[in-house]
Design a protein around this motif. Structure first.
Motif, PDB file in Angstrom:
ATOM      1  N   CYS A 195       8.074  32.741  13.159  1.00 30.13           N
ATOM      2  CA  CYS A 195       7.229  31.500  12.911  1.00 30.13           C
ATOM      3  C   CYS A 195       5.812  31.528  13.234  1.00 30.13           C
ATOM      4  CB  CYS A 195       7.802  30.349  13.883  1.00 30.13           C
ATOM      5  SG  CYS A 195       9.680  30.045  13.585  1.00 30.13           S
ATOM      6  N   LEU A 196       4.867  31.320  12.153  1.00 24.42           N
ATOM      7  CA  LEU A 196       3.626  31.525  12.278  1.00 24.42           C
ATOM      8  C   LEU A 196       2.896  30.193  12.576  1.00 24.42           C
ATOM      9  CD1 LEU A 196       2.872  33.704   8.872  1.00 24.42           C
ATOM     10  CD2 LEU A 196       3.318  34.453  11.457  1.00 24.42           C
ATOM     11  N   ASP A 197       3.400  29.209  12.464  1.00 23.49           N
ATOM     12  CA  ASP A 197       2.700  27.979  12.552  1.00 23.49           C
ATOM     13  C   ASP A 197       2.917  27.459  14.223  1.00 23.49           C
ATOM     14  OD1 ASP A 197       2.383  27.409  10.174  1.00 23.49           O
ATOM     15  OD2 ASP A 197       3.822  25.547   9.897  1.00 23.49           O
ATOM     16  N   PRO A 198       1.655  26.742  14.709  1.00 23.03           N
ATOM     17  CA  PRO A 198       1.838  26.362  16.004  1.00 23.03           C
ATOM     18  C   PRO A 198       2.834  25.290  16.101  1.00 23.03           C
ATOM     19  CG  PRO A 198      -0.386  26.308  15.235  1.00 23.03           C
ATOM     20  CD  PRO A 198       0.527  26.490  14.035  1.00 23.03           C
ATOM     21  N   PRO A 199       3.492  24.855  17.388  1.00 23.74           N
ATOM     22  CA  PRO A 199       4.594  23.951  17.416  1.00 23.74           C
ATOM     23  C   PRO A 199       4.208  22.804  16.848  1.00 23.74           C
ATOM     24  CG  PRO A 199       4.166  25.082  19.634  1.00 23.74           C
ATOM     25  CD  PRO A 199       3.209  25.445  18.700  1.00 23.74           C
ATOM     26  N   TYR A 223      -0.082   0.562  16.293  1.00 22.60           N
ATOM     27  CA  TYR A 223      -0.200   1.572  17.159  1.00 22.60           C
ATOM     28  C   TYR A 223       1.167   2.163  17.215  1.00 22.60           C
ATOM     29  CZ  TYR A 223      -4.503  -0.571  18.370  1.00 22.60           C
ATOM     30  OH  TYR A 223      -5.820  -1.004  18.209  1.00 22.60           O
ATOM     31  N   ARG A 224       1.171   3.453  16.939  1.00 20.34           N
ATOM     32  CA  ARG A 224       2.453   4.276  16.960  1.00 20.34           C
ATOM     33  C   ARG A 224       2.139   5.763  16.930  1.00 20.34           C
ATOM     34  NH1 ARG A 224       4.171   3.482  10.610  1.00 20.34           N
ATOM     35  NH2 ARG A 224       3.081   1.777  10.849  1.00 20.34           N
ATOM     36  N   GLU A 225       3.231   6.457  17.498  1.00 19.87           N
ATOM     37  CA  GLU A 225       3.232   7.951  17.232  1.00 19.87           C
ATOM     38  C   GLU A 225       3.513   8.605  15.884  1.00 19.87           C
ATOM     39  OE1 GLU A 225       5.691   9.842  20.263  1.00 19.87           O
ATOM     40  OE2 GLU A 225       4.813   8.735  21.725  1.00 19.87           O
ATOM     41  N   ILE A 226       2.902   9.307  15.520  1.00 20.21           N
ATOM     42  CA  ILE A 226       3.103   9.932  14.227  1.00 20.21           C
ATOM     43  C   ILE A 226       3.375  11.529  14.504  1.00 20.21           C
ATOM     44  CG2 ILE A 226       2.190  10.537  11.878  1.00 20.21           C
ATOM     45  CD1 ILE A 226       0.957   7.858  11.691  1.00 20.21           C
ATOM     46  N   HIS A 227       4.410  12.008  14.133  1.00 20.56           N
ATOM     47  CA  HIS A 227       4.668  13.218  14.066  1.00 20.56           C
ATOM     48  C   HIS A 227       4.481  14.179  12.881  1.00 20.56           C
ATOM     49  CE1 HIS A 227       8.342  12.337  17.138  1.00 20.56           C
ATOM     50  NE2 HIS A 227       7.135  11.792  17.436  1.00 20.56           N
ATOM     51  N   GLY A 228       4.124  15.508  13.302  1.00 16.63           N
ATOM     52  CA  GLY A 228       3.624  16.436  12.145  1.00 16.63           C
ATOM     53  C   GLY A 228       3.889  17.854  12.416  1.00 16.63           C
ATOM     54  N   SER A 229       3.423  18.451  11.544  1.00 20.59           N
ATOM     55  CA  SER A 229       3.345  20.215  11.510  1.00 20.59           C
ATOM     56  C   SER A 229       2.206  20.576  10.660  1.00 20.59           C
ATOM     57  CB  SER A 229       4.596  20.699  11.441  1.00 20.59           C
ATOM     58  OG  SER A 229       5.109  20.676  10.243  1.00 20.59           O
ATOM     59  N   SER A 230       1.578  21.689  11.114  1.00 18.79           N
ATOM     60  CA  SER A 230       0.474  22.167  10.398  1.00 18.79           C
ATOM     61  C   SER A 230       0.339  23.629  10.771  1.00 18.79           C
ATOM     62  CB  SER A 230      -0.552  21.218  10.368  1.00 18.79           C
ATOM     63  OG  SER A 230      -1.949  21.810  10.020  1.00 18.79           O
ATOM     64  N   GLN A 253      -7.306  20.365  14.080  1.00 20.05           N
ATOM     65  CA  GLN A 253      -7.885  19.602  12.972  1.00 20.05           C
ATOM     66  C   GLN A 253      -7.977  18.181  13.137  1.00 20.05           C
ATOM     67  OE1 GLN A 253      -4.970  18.928   9.490  1.00 20.05           O
ATOM     68  NE2 GLN A 253      -3.463  19.898  10.616  1.00 20.05           N
ATOM     69  N   PHE A 254      -7.241  17.527  14.225  1.00 23.17           N
ATOM     70  CA  PHE A 254      -7.660  16.273  14.747  1.00 23.17           C
ATOM     71  C   PHE A 254      -8.614  16.134  16.162  1.00 23.17           C
ATOM     72  CE2 PHE A 254      -3.693  16.603  12.673  1.00 23.17           C
ATOM     73  CZ  PHE A 254      -3.675  15.807  11.340  1.00 23.17           C
ATOM     74  N   MET A 272       4.465  12.638   9.348  1.00 24.20           N
ATOM     75  CA  MET A 272       3.415  12.809   8.239  1.00 24.20           C
ATOM     76  C   MET A 272       4.034  13.983   7.493  1.00 24.20           C
ATOM     77  SD  MET A 272      -0.516  13.801   9.018  1.00 24.20           S
ATOM     78  CE  MET A 272      -0.058  15.367   9.788  1.00 24.20           C
ATOM     79  N   LEU A 273       3.920  13.828   6.239  1.00 25.38           N
ATOM     80  CA  LEU A 273       4.406  15.058   5.296  1.00 25.38           C
ATOM     81  C   LEU A 273       3.240  16.274   5.522  1.00 25.38           C
ATOM     82  CD1 LEU A 273       5.589  13.084   2.135  1.00 25.38           C
ATOM     83  CD2 LEU A 273       6.811  13.699   4.369  1.00 25.38           C
ATOM     84  N   ARG A 274       3.713  17.376   5.534  1.00 24.39           N
ATOM     85  CA  ARG A 274       2.984  18.432   5.774  1.00 24.39           C
ATOM     86  C   ARG A 274       1.781  18.565   4.915  1.00 24.39           C
ATOM     87  NH1 ARG A 274       3.493  23.539   8.283  1.00 24.39           N
ATOM     88  NH2 ARG A 274       2.529  25.246   7.523  1.00 24.39           N
ATOM     89  N   ASN A 275       0.699  18.810   5.285  1.00 24.16           N
ATOM     90  CA  ASN A 275      -0.892  18.748   4.869  1.00 24.16           C
ATOM     91  C   ASN A 275      -0.974  17.670   3.837  1.00 24.16           C
ATOM     92  OD1 ASN A 275      -1.177  21.374   5.999  1.00 24.16           O
ATOM     93  ND2 ASN A 275       0.085  22.611   4.360  1.00 24.16           N
ATOM     94  N   ARG A 276      -0.412  16.601   4.008  1.00 22.72           N
ATOM     95  CA  ARG A 276      -0.598  15.354   3.336  1.00 22.72           C
ATOM     96  C   ARG A 276      -1.673  14.438   4.087  1.00 22.72           C
ATOM     97  NH1 ARG A 276       1.827  18.670   0.458  1.00 22.72           N
ATOM     98  NH2 ARG A 276       3.368  18.281  -1.201  1.00 22.72           N
ATOM     99  N   VAL A 277      -2.564  14.916   4.446  1.00 24.06           N
ATOM    100  CA  VAL A 277      -3.779  14.100   5.048  1.00 24.06           C
ATOM    101  C   VAL A 277      -5.235  14.504   4.787  1.00 24.06           C
ATOM    102  CG1 VAL A 277      -3.828  15.717   7.093  1.00 24.06           C
ATOM    103  CG2 VAL A 277      -4.554  13.205   7.509  1.00 24.06           C
ATOM    104  N   ALA A 278      -5.992  13.432   4.655  1.00 23.37           N
ATOM    105  CA  ALA A 278      -7.283  13.702   4.163  1.00 23.37           C
ATOM    106  C   ALA A 278      -8.287  12.611   4.995  1.00 23.37           C
ATOM    107  CB  ALA A 278      -7.585  13.352   2.451  1.00 23.37           C
ATOM    108  N   GLY A 279      -9.453  13.228   5.406  1.00 19.24           N
ATOM    109  CA  GLY A 279     -10.302  12.488   6.083  1.00 19.24           C
ATOM    110  C   GLY A 279     -11.009  11.573   5.275  1.00 19.24           C
ATOM    111  N   LEU A 280     -11.588  10.210   5.801  1.00 18.34           N
ATOM    112  CA  LEU A 280     -12.089   9.196   5.018  1.00 18.34           C
ATOM    113  C   LEU A 280     -13.724   9.094   5.522  1.00 18.34           C
ATOM    114  CD1 LEU A 280      -9.767   6.520   4.908  1.00 18.34           C
ATOM    115  CD2 LEU A 280     -10.182   8.198   3.099  1.00 18.34           C
ATOM    116  N   THR A 281     -14.761   8.926   4.728  1.00 19.41           N
ATOM    117  CA  THR A 281     -16.170   8.738   5.151  1.00 19.41           C
ATOM    118  C   THR A 281     -16.684   7.264   4.693  1.00 19.41           C
ATOM    119  OG1 THR A 281     -16.312  11.090   4.466  1.00 19.41           O
ATOM    120  CG2 THR A 281     -18.471   9.602   4.594  1.00 19.41           C
TER     121      THR A 281
END
Length: 218
Positions: A55-59, A79-86, A92-93, A113-122
């Motif tokens: 397994c190459l990913d962090p937990p 307000y909630r917890e969102i689970h994810g992996s990357s 990155q957060f 959160m679906l894997r790698n489905r996140v993008a920062g906003l400006t």
């Protein structure tokens, strides 16, 4: 502008536009605008303890999320917890909390959160949130026709540090490979196009009303 002020402005601006999409009670997908902060690690996948598995990913991890708006899917707690992996884990957060656009799914009471489905906003100087076109465009997990919602950005409307790409970073940012997506500035370059969250919310609601998902499937 303080992050909570931006969040309030965004919620007021896009709430009505997103309402139709958010009322789909059967949807398990969610397209969210949220401020994300590191939470903690979750238990690793049991398969990673096997000698024949590498397994190459962090937990996997969980994030503290302040959901500003639900653009698609059933609304949930602010307000909630969102689970994810990357591959990059929670790092990155790290840093000052900032709004992000993310694609998630509900699994009972959990939001994942679906894997790698996140993008920062400006945010521009007025506090309006934008999804900025990077490299050759926008995240591939959003609708394929999303570029019709973009607008040309004015350098004077944004803080210099939020948008400037220095010459040493041109290659990694794709400035030379995709010159049509960037504008040269006194210090280097900046992205040429972006999409206001209010316009994205309107577009996602239109697609939802037509039975279309918030992804590039059609």
């Amino acid at each position: 502008m303080h992050i909570l002020g931006r969040a309030l402005m965004l919620a007021l601006a896009i709430g009505a536009m997103a309402q139709a999409a958010a009322q789909d009670q059967s949807a398990t997908l969610q397209l969210l605008v949220a401020v994300l902060e590191p939470g903690g690690q979750l238990a690793p996948d049991p398969k990673c303890s096997r000698k024949d598995v590498i397994c190459l990913d962090p937990p996997p991890f969980w994030l503290k999320a302040n959901v500003i708006a639900t653009l698609y899917g059933q609304s949930g707690p602010a307000y909630r917890e969102i689970h994810g992996s990357s591959h990059y884990g929670m790092q990155q957060f790290a840093g000052p909390p900032r709004p992000s656009l993310l694609l998630a799914r509900t699994e009972g009471a959990r939001t994942v959160m679906l894997r790698n489905r996140v993008a920062g906003l400006t945010a521009d100087k007025a506090g309006t949130l934008f999804l900025i076109g990077r490299r050759s465009g926008y995240p591939g997990w959003l609708p394929c026709t999303i570029e019709k919602m973009q607008e040309e950005l004015a350098e004077a409307d944004f803080d210099d540090e939020d948008m400037t790409i220095l010459p040493d970073d041109f290659e990694s940012a794709g400035v030379d490979a995709n010159p049509e997506h960037f504008r040269r500035t006194a210090r280097g370059a900046m992205p040429r196009y972006g999409i206001r969250m209010a316009r994205l919310a309107e577009y996602i609601a239109q697609r939802s009303n037509a039975g279309l998902p918030p992804t590039c499937s059609s």
